[in-house]
Design an enzyme around this catalytic site. Structure first.
Site, PDB file in Angstrom:
ATOM      1  N   ASN A   9       0.884  -1.173   0.000  1.00  0.00           N
ATOM      2  CA  ASN A   9       0.000   0.000   0.000  1.00  0.00           C
ATOM      3  C   ASN A   9       0.919   1.218   0.000  1.00  0.00           C
ATOM      4  O   ASN A   9       1.469   1.585   1.030  1.00  0.00           O
ATOM      5  CB  ASN A   9      -0.884  -0.030   1.260  1.00  0.00           C
ATOM      6  CG  ASN A   9      -1.753   1.202   1.375  1.00  0.00           C
ATOM      7  OD1 ASN A   9      -1.832   2.009   0.445  1.00  0.00           O
ATOM      8  ND2 ASN A   9      -2.397   1.359   2.518  1.00  0.00           N
ATOM      9  N   TRP A  10       1.073   1.803  -1.179  1.00  0.00           N
ATOM     10  CA  TRP A  10       1.999   2.941  -1.301  1.00  0.00           C
ATOM     11  C   TRP A  10       1.425   4.211  -0.669  1.00  0.00           C
ATOM     12  O   TRP A  10       2.123   5.191  -0.493  1.00  0.00           O
ATOM     13  CB  TRP A  10       2.319   3.213  -2.774  1.00  0.00           C
ATOM     14  CG  TRP A  10       3.066   2.119  -3.474  1.00  0.00           C
ATOM     15  CD1 TRP A  10       3.559   0.965  -2.933  1.00  0.00           C
ATOM     16  CD2 TRP A  10       3.416   2.069  -4.873  1.00  0.00           C
ATOM     17  NE1 TRP A  10       4.179   0.210  -3.894  1.00  0.00           N
ATOM     18  CE2 TRP A  10       4.112   0.865  -5.096  1.00  0.00           C
ATOM     19  CE3 TRP A  10       3.202   2.928  -5.957  1.00  0.00           C
ATOM     20  CZ2 TRP A  10       4.593   0.498  -6.355  1.00  0.00           C
ATOM     21  CZ3 TRP A  10       3.685   2.566  -7.213  1.00  0.00           C
ATOM     22  CH2 TRP A  10       4.369   1.370  -7.406  1.00  0.00           C
ATOM     23  N   LYS A  11       0.135   4.207  -0.384  1.00  0.00           N
ATOM     24  CA  LYS A  11      -0.557   5.389   0.163  1.00  0.00           C
ATOM     25  C   LYS A  11      -0.295   6.609  -0.724  1.00  0.00           C
ATOM     26  O   LYS A  11      -0.154   6.450  -1.935  1.00  0.00           O
ATOM     27  CB  LYS A  11      -0.131   5.627   1.612  1.00  0.00           C
ATOM     28  CG  LYS A  11      -0.226   4.379   2.476  1.00  0.00           C
ATOM     29  CD  LYS A  11      -0.134   4.664   3.941  1.00  0.00           C
ATOM     30  CE  LYS A  11      -0.107   3.358   4.699  1.00  0.00           C
ATOM     31  NZ  LYS A  11      -0.197   3.529   6.132  1.00  0.00           N
ATOM     32  N   HIS A  96      -9.582   0.867   4.511  1.00  0.00           N
ATOM     33  CA  HIS A  96      -8.347   1.096   5.269  1.00  0.00           C
ATOM     34  C   HIS A  96      -8.656   2.034   6.440  1.00  0.00           C
ATOM     35  O   HIS A  96      -9.472   2.945   6.306  1.00  0.00           O
ATOM     36  CB  HIS A  96      -7.277   1.709   4.354  1.00  0.00           C
ATOM     37  CG  HIS A  96      -5.924   1.720   4.982  1.00  0.00           C
ATOM     38  ND1 HIS A  96      -5.565   2.647   5.925  1.00  0.00           N
ATOM     39  CD2 HIS A  96      -4.868   0.889   4.841  1.00  0.00           C
ATOM     40  CE1 HIS A  96      -4.327   2.390   6.325  1.00  0.00           C
ATOM     41  NE2 HIS A  96      -3.887   1.327   5.688  1.00  0.00           N
ATOM     42  N   GLU A  98      -7.150   4.455   7.654  1.00  0.00           N
ATOM     43  CA  GLU A  98      -6.946   5.885   7.375  1.00  0.00           C
ATOM     44  C   GLU A  98      -8.160   6.458   6.660  1.00  0.00           C
ATOM     45  O   GLU A  98      -8.530   7.613   6.878  1.00  0.00           O
ATOM     46  CB  GLU A  98      -5.657   6.087   6.545  1.00  0.00           C
ATOM     47  CG  GLU A  98      -4.428   5.838   7.411  1.00  0.00           C
ATOM     48  CD  GLU A  98      -3.196   5.384   6.658  1.00  0.00           C
ATOM     49  OE1 GLU A  98      -3.160   5.484   5.414  1.00  0.00           O
ATOM     50  OE2 GLU A  98      -2.255   4.908   7.329  1.00  0.00           O
ATOM     51  N   GLU A 168      -5.627  -5.214  10.296  1.00  0.00           N
ATOM     52  CA  GLU A 168      -4.606  -4.205  10.584  1.00  0.00           C
ATOM     53  C   GLU A 168      -4.951  -3.491  11.880  1.00  0.00           C
ATOM     54  O   GLU A 168      -5.800  -2.586  11.881  1.00  0.00           O
ATOM     55  CB  GLU A 168      -4.551  -3.175   9.450  1.00  0.00           C
ATOM     56  CG  GLU A 168      -4.263  -3.759   8.090  1.00  0.00           C
ATOM     57  CD  GLU A 168      -3.678  -2.711   7.162  1.00  0.00           C
ATOM     58  OE1 GLU A 168      -2.553  -2.920   6.708  1.00  0.00           O
ATOM     59  OE2 GLU A 168      -4.331  -1.685   6.920  1.00  0.00           O
ATOM     60  N   GLY A 174       2.152   2.049  10.757  1.00  0.00           N
ATOM     61  CA  GLY A 174       3.101   3.149  10.627  1.00  0.00           C
ATOM     62  C   GLY A 174       3.720   3.581  11.946  1.00  0.00           C
ATOM     63  O   GLY A 174       4.347   4.629  12.031  1.00  0.00           O
ATOM     64  N   SER A 213       3.190  -2.330  10.429  1.00  0.00           N
ATOM     65  CA  SER A 213       4.642  -2.374  10.657  1.00  0.00           C
ATOM     66  C   SER A 213       5.251  -3.743  10.359  1.00  0.00           C
ATOM     67  O   SER A 213       6.158  -4.197  11.064  1.00  0.00           O
ATOM     68  CB  SER A 213       4.975  -1.914  12.079  1.00  0.00           C
ATOM     69  OG  SER A 213       4.523  -0.587  12.278  1.00  0.00           O
TER      70      SER A 213
HETATM   71  C1  PEP Z   1      -0.955   0.000   6.055  1.00  0.00           C
HETATM   72  O1  PEP Z   1      -1.197   1.189   6.128  1.00  0.00           O
HETATM   73  O2  PEP Z   1      -1.712  -0.739   5.401  1.00  0.00           O
HETATM   74  C2  PEP Z   1       0.223  -0.514   6.766  1.00  0.00           C
HETATM   75  C3  PEP Z   1       0.231  -1.772   7.116  1.00  0.00           C
HETATM   76  O3  PEP Z   1       1.227   0.377   7.017  1.00  0.00           O
HETATM   77  P1  PEP Z   1       2.660   0.069   7.714  1.00  0.00           P
HETATM   78  O4  PEP Z   1       3.170  -1.207   7.124  1.00  0.00           O
HETATM   79  O5  PEP Z   1       3.509   1.254   7.354  1.00  0.00           O
HETATM   80  O6  PEP Z   1       2.404  -0.045   9.172  1.00  0.00           O
END
Ligand code: PEP
Length: 250
Positions: A9-11, A96, A98, A168, A174, A213
Site C-alpha cells: 500500500n503505497w498510500k 483502510h 486511514e 490491521e 506506521g 509495521s
Molecule cells: C498500512 O497502512 O496498510 C500498513 C500496514 O502500514 P505500515 O506497514 O507502514 O504499518
C-alpha cells in the site's frame, strides 16, 4: 489451499516516475519470490495506467487504494470501480483505517464499494482492525466482528470467494509497533471462525493478511502462523528490496 499474498500500500507516496521505477524493481526482483506467493502493488490513482504498463504480462498484480461508492455521474473527484477495471486493476484496498478515520468511510459505504468492485471483477482487499483504546478496553474482538458482520455478511458466498481480508490493528500501522505473532494469530483465527458462522467451509479458503509495521525482520514469524496468509505492507512496500524480502518470508 489459500492464496499467499503480499500486497503493498503505497498510500500518498511517490510521483508517477518514482512509482514506475519502484514497480520495475519489484517486477525484476519478483523472479526470486516463490511462485505461490502473489505480489500486489497498491498505487495511487494517477499512477495506475503507468504502473499497469510495467506489471502487465508479469505475475505482479495491480491494486487501487479506494473506489467510489456510486456507479457514475456527478461525483466530482471520485473514481469509479468501472474506471479502475478499464486500467485494468485486479484489486482495490477498501476500508483502510486511514479512510475510515479521515474520510468518513462507514461500513454502509463499504458495502456499496465492495459490491461495485466485485461487479467489475475487481477483488476487494477489505481492511478491519481495532484502535489502541479499543484493544486496551478488551473490545478488539467485538470491533472486528462488527466490521466483518456488517459488511461481509451482506455478500453471497460467490462474492465472498473473491474478497481478501486484511487485519490491521490501527495502533500498529506506521508506528513501528507490530502485533506479536500470538496476538495476530489469535485475531486471524477469530476472523476465520466469524466468517465460518456465515460462510461455513468457505472460511478456510479466504486469505487473511496481517498489516501493521510488517517488515523483513518480523514477516517470517507472522507468516508462520496458521491463519496468517500474508501481509498488507505500508512503509516497507516503498523499498522494493524490503517488499520482496517480506514476500520471501513464507
Ligand atoms: C498500512 O497502512 O496498510 C500498513 C500496514 O502500514 P505500515 O506497514 O507502514 O504499518
Amino acid at each position: 489451499m489459500r492464496k499467499k499474498i503480499v500486497a503493498g500500500n503505497w498510500k500518498m507516496n511517490t510521483v508517477i516516475a518514482e512509482g514506475v521505477e519502484l514497480a520495475k524493481e519489484v517486477v525484476k526482483e519478483s523472479a526470486s519470490v516463490p511462485a505461490d506467493v502473489k505480489l500486489i502493488l497498491g498505487a495511487p490513482f494517477v499512477h495506475l495506467t503507468s504502473v499497469a504498463a510495467v506489471v502487465g504480462g508479469t505475475s505482479v498484480a495491480l491494486s487501487a487504494q479506494n473506489c467510489a461508492d456510486e456507479v457514475k455521474g456527478a461525483y466530482t473527484g471520485e473514481v469509479s470501480a468501472k474506471m479502475l477495471a478499464s486500467v485494468p486493476v485486479e484489486y482495490v484496498i477498501l476500508g483502510h483505517s486511514e479512510r475510515r478515520e479521515y474520510y468518513g468511510e462507514t461500513n454502509e459505504k463499504l458495502v456499496k464499494k465492495i459490491n461495485l468492485a466485485l461487479a467489475e471483477k475487481i477483488s476487494p482487499i477489505y481492511c478491519v482492525g481495532e484502535k489502541l483504546e479499543e484493544r486496551e478496553a478488551g473490545k478488539h474482538f467485538e470491533v472486528v466482528a462488527a466490521q466483518i458482520k456488517e459488511v461481509l455478511f451482506t455478500l453471497t458466498a460467490e462474492q465472498m470467494k473473491n474478497v481478501v481480508i486484511a487485519y490491521e490493528p490501527v495502533w500498529a500501522i506506521g508506528t513501528g509497533k507490530t502485533a506479536t505473532s500470538e496476538q495476530a494469530q489469535e485475531i486471524h483465527a477469530f476472523i476465520r471462525a466469524t466468517l465460518a458462522e456465515q460462510f461455513g467451509e468457505l472460511a478456510q479458503e479466504i486469505s487473511i493478511l496481517y498489516g501493521g509495521s510488517c517488515k523483513p525482520s518480523n514477516a517470517k514469524e507472522l507468516f508462520a502462523q496458521k491463519d496468517i496468509d500474508g501481509g498488507l505492507i505500508g512503509g516497507a512496500s516503498l523499498v522494493a528490496s524490503d517488499f520482496v524480502a517480506i514476500a520471501k518470508s513464507f
